[in-house]
Design a protein around this motif. Structure first.
Motif, PDB file in Angstrom:
ATOM      1  N   ALA A  61       0.845  -1.192   0.000  1.00 46.94           N
ATOM      2  CA  ALA A  61       0.000   0.000   0.000  1.00 46.94           C
ATOM      3  C   ALA A  61       0.877   1.238   0.000  1.00 46.94           C
ATOM      4  O   ALA A  61       1.980   1.238   0.573  1.00 46.94           O
ATOM      5  CB  ALA A  61      -0.920   0.014   1.221  1.00 46.94           C
ATOM      6  N   PHE A  62       0.381   2.291  -0.639  1.00 49.97           N
ATOM      7  CA  PHE A  62       1.031   3.590  -0.579  1.00 49.97           C
ATOM      8  C   PHE A  62       0.435   4.358   0.604  1.00 49.97           C
ATOM      9  O   PHE A  62      -0.758   4.684   0.587  1.00 49.97           O
ATOM     10  CB  PHE A  62       0.816   4.375  -1.872  1.00 49.97           C
ATOM     11  CG  PHE A  62       1.523   3.803  -3.060  1.00 49.97           C
ATOM     12  CD1 PHE A  62       2.867   4.089  -3.291  1.00 49.97           C
ATOM     13  CD2 PHE A  62       0.857   2.980  -3.958  1.00 49.97           C
ATOM     14  CE1 PHE A  62       3.531   3.562  -4.383  1.00 49.97           C
ATOM     15  CE2 PHE A  62       1.505   2.451  -5.055  1.00 49.97           C
ATOM     16  CZ  PHE A  62       2.852   2.739  -5.267  1.00 49.97           C
ATOM     17  N   LEU A  63       1.241   4.631   1.616  1.00 48.38           N
ATOM     18  CA  LEU A  63       0.799   5.430   2.750  1.00 48.38           C
ATOM     19  C   LEU A  63       0.964   6.898   2.386  1.00 48.38           C
ATOM     20  O   LEU A  63       2.046   7.327   1.971  1.00 48.38           O
ATOM     21  CB  LEU A  63       1.625   5.102   3.996  1.00 48.38           C
ATOM     22  CG  LEU A  63       1.691   3.623   4.404  1.00 48.38           C
ATOM     23  CD1 LEU A  63       2.476   3.480   5.709  1.00 48.38           C
ATOM     24  CD2 LEU A  63       0.307   3.010   4.526  1.00 48.38           C
ATOM     25  N   LEU A  64      -0.087   7.670   2.537  1.00 49.69           N
ATOM     26  CA  LEU A  64      -0.078   9.076   2.149  1.00 49.69           C
ATOM     27  C   LEU A  64       0.491   9.927   3.272  1.00 49.69           C
ATOM     28  O   LEU A  64       0.020   9.852   4.411  1.00 49.69           O
ATOM     29  CB  LEU A  64      -1.495   9.535   1.815  1.00 49.69           C
ATOM     30  CG  LEU A  64      -2.280   8.643   0.836  1.00 49.69           C
ATOM     31  CD1 LEU A  64      -3.667   9.218   0.595  1.00 49.69           C
ATOM     32  CD2 LEU A  64      -1.525   8.471  -0.480  1.00 49.69           C
ATOM     33  N   HIS A  65       1.503  10.712   2.979  1.00 50.30           N
ATOM     34  CA  HIS A  65       2.128  11.563   3.997  1.00 50.30           C
ATOM     35  C   HIS A  65       1.199  12.722   4.349  1.00 50.30           C
ATOM     36  O   HIS A  65       0.798  13.480   3.455  1.00 50.30           O
ATOM     37  CB  HIS A  65       3.449  12.127   3.479  1.00 50.30           C
ATOM     38  CG  HIS A  65       4.479  11.084   3.207  1.00 50.30           C
ATOM     39  ND1 HIS A  65       5.716  11.389   2.682  1.00 50.30           N
ATOM     40  CD2 HIS A  65       4.470   9.734   3.381  1.00 50.30           C
ATOM     41  CE1 HIS A  65       6.426  10.271   2.542  1.00 50.30           C
ATOM     42  NE2 HIS A  65       5.688   9.260   2.959  1.00 50.30           N
ATOM     43  N   PRO A  66       0.875  12.913   5.622  1.00 50.80           N
ATOM     44  CA  PRO A  66      -0.010  14.029   5.986  1.00 50.80           C
ATOM     45  C   PRO A  66       0.646  15.391   5.750  1.00 50.80           C
ATOM     46  O   PRO A  66       1.867  15.528   5.774  1.00 50.80           O
ATOM     47  CB  PRO A  66      -0.239  13.807   7.495  1.00 50.80           C
ATOM     48  CG  PRO A  66       0.113  12.379   7.751  1.00 50.80           C
ATOM     49  CD  PRO A  66       1.198  12.052   6.768  1.00 50.80           C
ATOM     50  N   PHE A  67      -0.201  16.393   5.517  1.00 47.89           N
ATOM     51  CA  PHE A  67       0.266  17.772   5.545  1.00 47.89           C
ATOM     52  C   PHE A  67       0.653  18.094   6.993  1.00 47.89           C
ATOM     53  O   PHE A  67       0.266  17.379   7.926  1.00 47.89           O
ATOM     54  CB  PHE A  67      -0.843  18.716   5.067  1.00 47.89           C
ATOM     55  CG  PHE A  67      -1.163  18.582   3.602  1.00 47.89           C
ATOM     56  CD1 PHE A  67      -0.773  19.565   2.704  1.00 47.89           C
ATOM     57  CD2 PHE A  67      -1.859  17.475   3.112  1.00 47.89           C
ATOM     58  CE1 PHE A  67      -1.068  19.457   1.343  1.00 47.89           C
ATOM     59  CE2 PHE A  67      -2.158  17.349   1.751  1.00 47.89           C
ATOM     60  CZ  PHE A  67      -1.755  18.337   0.870  1.00 47.89           C
ATOM     61  N   VAL A  68       1.439  19.147   7.174  1.00 48.88           N
ATOM     62  CA  VAL A  68       2.004  19.457   8.492  1.00 48.88           C
ATOM     63  C   VAL A  68       1.467  20.799   8.983  1.00 48.88           C
ATOM     64  O   VAL A  68       1.658  21.829   8.335  1.00 48.88           O
ATOM     65  CB  VAL A  68       3.547  19.523   8.426  1.00 48.88           C
ATOM     66  CG1 VAL A  68       4.121  19.859   9.802  1.00 48.88           C
ATOM     67  CG2 VAL A  68       4.109  18.198   7.914  1.00 48.88           C
ATOM     68  N   ARG A  69       0.813  20.784  10.127  1.00 51.42           N
ATOM     69  CA  ARG A  69       0.311  22.020  10.745  1.00 51.42           C
ATOM     70  C   ARG A  69       1.097  22.279  12.022  1.00 51.42           C
ATOM     71  O   ARG A  69       1.048  21.494  12.959  1.00 51.42           O
ATOM     72  CB  ARG A  69      -1.179  21.869  11.069  1.00 51.42           C
ATOM     73  CG  ARG A  69      -1.793  23.074  11.802  1.00 51.42           C
ATOM     74  CD  ARG A  69      -1.884  24.290  10.894  1.00 51.42           C
ATOM     75  NE  ARG A  69      -2.844  25.262  11.398  1.00 51.42           N
ATOM     76  CZ  ARG A  69      -2.569  26.208  12.297  1.00 51.42           C
ATOM     77  NH1 ARG A  69      -1.341  26.313  12.796  1.00 51.42           N
ATOM     78  NH2 ARG A  69      -3.499  27.050  12.686  1.00 51.42           N
ATOM     79  N   MET A  70       1.842  23.382  12.039  1.00 52.25           N
ATOM     80  CA  MET A  70       2.596  23.774  13.217  1.00 52.25           C
ATOM     81  C   MET A  70       1.779  24.779  14.045  1.00 52.25           C
ATOM     82  O   MET A  70       0.807  25.356  13.549  1.00 52.25           O
ATOM     83  CB  MET A  70       3.933  24.378  12.800  1.00 52.25           C
ATOM     84  CG  MET A  70       4.850  23.403  12.070  1.00 52.25           C
ATOM     85  SD  MET A  70       5.237  21.918  13.026  1.00 52.25           S
ATOM     86  CE  MET A  70       6.405  22.606  14.212  1.00 52.25           C
ATOM     87  N   PRO A  71       2.157  25.006  15.310  1.00 55.69           N
ATOM     88  CA  PRO A  71       1.384  25.945  16.148  1.00 55.69           C
ATOM     89  C   PRO A  71       1.327  27.345  15.550  1.00 55.69           C
ATOM     90  O   PRO A  71       2.239  27.773  14.840  1.00 55.69           O
ATOM     91  CB  PRO A  71       2.169  25.937  17.470  1.00 55.69           C
ATOM     92  CG  PRO A  71       2.894  24.631  17.482  1.00 55.69           C
ATOM     93  CD  PRO A  71       3.236  24.346  16.052  1.00 55.69           C
ATOM     94  N   ASP A  72       0.264  28.068  15.835  1.00 53.02           N
ATOM     95  CA  ASP A  72       0.107  29.435  15.339  1.00 53.02           C
ATOM     96  C   ASP A  72       1.317  30.289  15.710  1.00 53.02           C
ATOM     97  O   ASP A  72       1.774  30.273  16.862  1.00 53.02           O
ATOM     98  CB  ASP A  72      -1.144  30.081  15.929  1.00 53.02           C
ATOM     99  CG  ASP A  72      -2.425  29.486  15.363  1.00 53.02           C
ATOM    100  OD1 ASP A  72      -2.350  28.837  14.302  1.00 53.02           O
ATOM    101  OD2 ASP A  72      -3.489  29.668  15.982  1.00 53.02           O
TER     102      ASP A  72
END
Length: 225
Positions: free
Chosen positions: A25-36
């Motif tokens: 399976a191809f695991l999809l890399h999540p987008f990255v949300r850093m703190p405000d």
């Protein structure tokens, strides 16, 4: 041989797997949300390229799913999202690029939101991958990088940050008995995950991963099939 494994385009992945692997399976890399405010605090010059380190992502980052990004951007599928991401980083030949889809990614604009890691396995996936290995009774892993890196490590003595520091593009990390393996892929925003058994869907659901499971006809360029 895992250390020299290469997938030929146009040939289904499952037909190219070395024994005893049977599922992928191809695991999809999540987008990255850093703190405000994270980027504003880090940036020293107006046009400096900023991207959080693996350690910062593991400590402070929050994963943002492809599903969420697709909803915000108006992208219609994982395939279109993969093409948009690869176009955005100029990883596709001109005839394969999808500039219209890549343009939609701009709807994600936020100073502390970043595209997924493209060349190596996302730090967000590493803890879960190690957990899956341990759940299978795996104690030791080998790693292979196509040109020069090669070695062995113990899961009992290795943390997710250790694995992140080890990773390189196109590196394969595998159980020494080949019950499971994963391979980071250059310019792909995905990780190819392999297992000896056939319960790929149940593992992906249990780990809450986003993934594209390989069918009998899926090839390495799944996003353009």
């Amino acid at each position: 041989m895992l250390e020299t494994m290469h997938f030929e385009e146009g040939v289904p992945i499952l037909r190219q797997l070395p024994k005893p692997f049977t599922s992928a399976a191809f695991l999809l890399h999540p987008f990255v949300r850093m703190p405000d405010g994270w980027e504003k605090q880090k940036r020293k010059r107006p046009f400096e390229h900023i991207y959080p380190s693996d350690e910062e992502i593991l400590a402070m980052g929050r994963p943002v799913s492809w599903k969420t990004a697709m909803t915000v951007c108006g992208l219609r599928s994982e395939k279109e999202t993969a093409l948009a991401l690869m176009t955005a980083v100029m990883a596709l030949r001109d005839e394969c690029a999808q500039p219209e889809s890549a343009e939609l990614l701009k709807r994600l604009h936020h100073p502390d939101l970043y595209l997924p890691s493209d060349d190596v396995t996302s730090p967000f996936l590493i803890p879960g991958l190690l957990d899956v290995f341990r759940s299978k009774g795996i104690e030791r892993c080998t790693f292979y990088e196509p040109i020069e890196a090669e070695g062995l490590f113990s899961l009992k003595q290795t943390s997710p940050s250790d694995v992140c520091g080890l990773l390189q593009a196109d590196m394969m990390i595998a159980d020494v008995k080949r019950r499971a393996a994963f391979m980071s892929m250059y310019d792909s925003f995905t990780t190819l995950f392999l297992m000896e058994d056939q319960n790929m869907l149940s593992v992906i659901r249990a780990m809450n991963w986003e993934a594209v499971i390989c069918s009998d006809t899926m090839c390495i360029n799944w996003y353009s099939q």
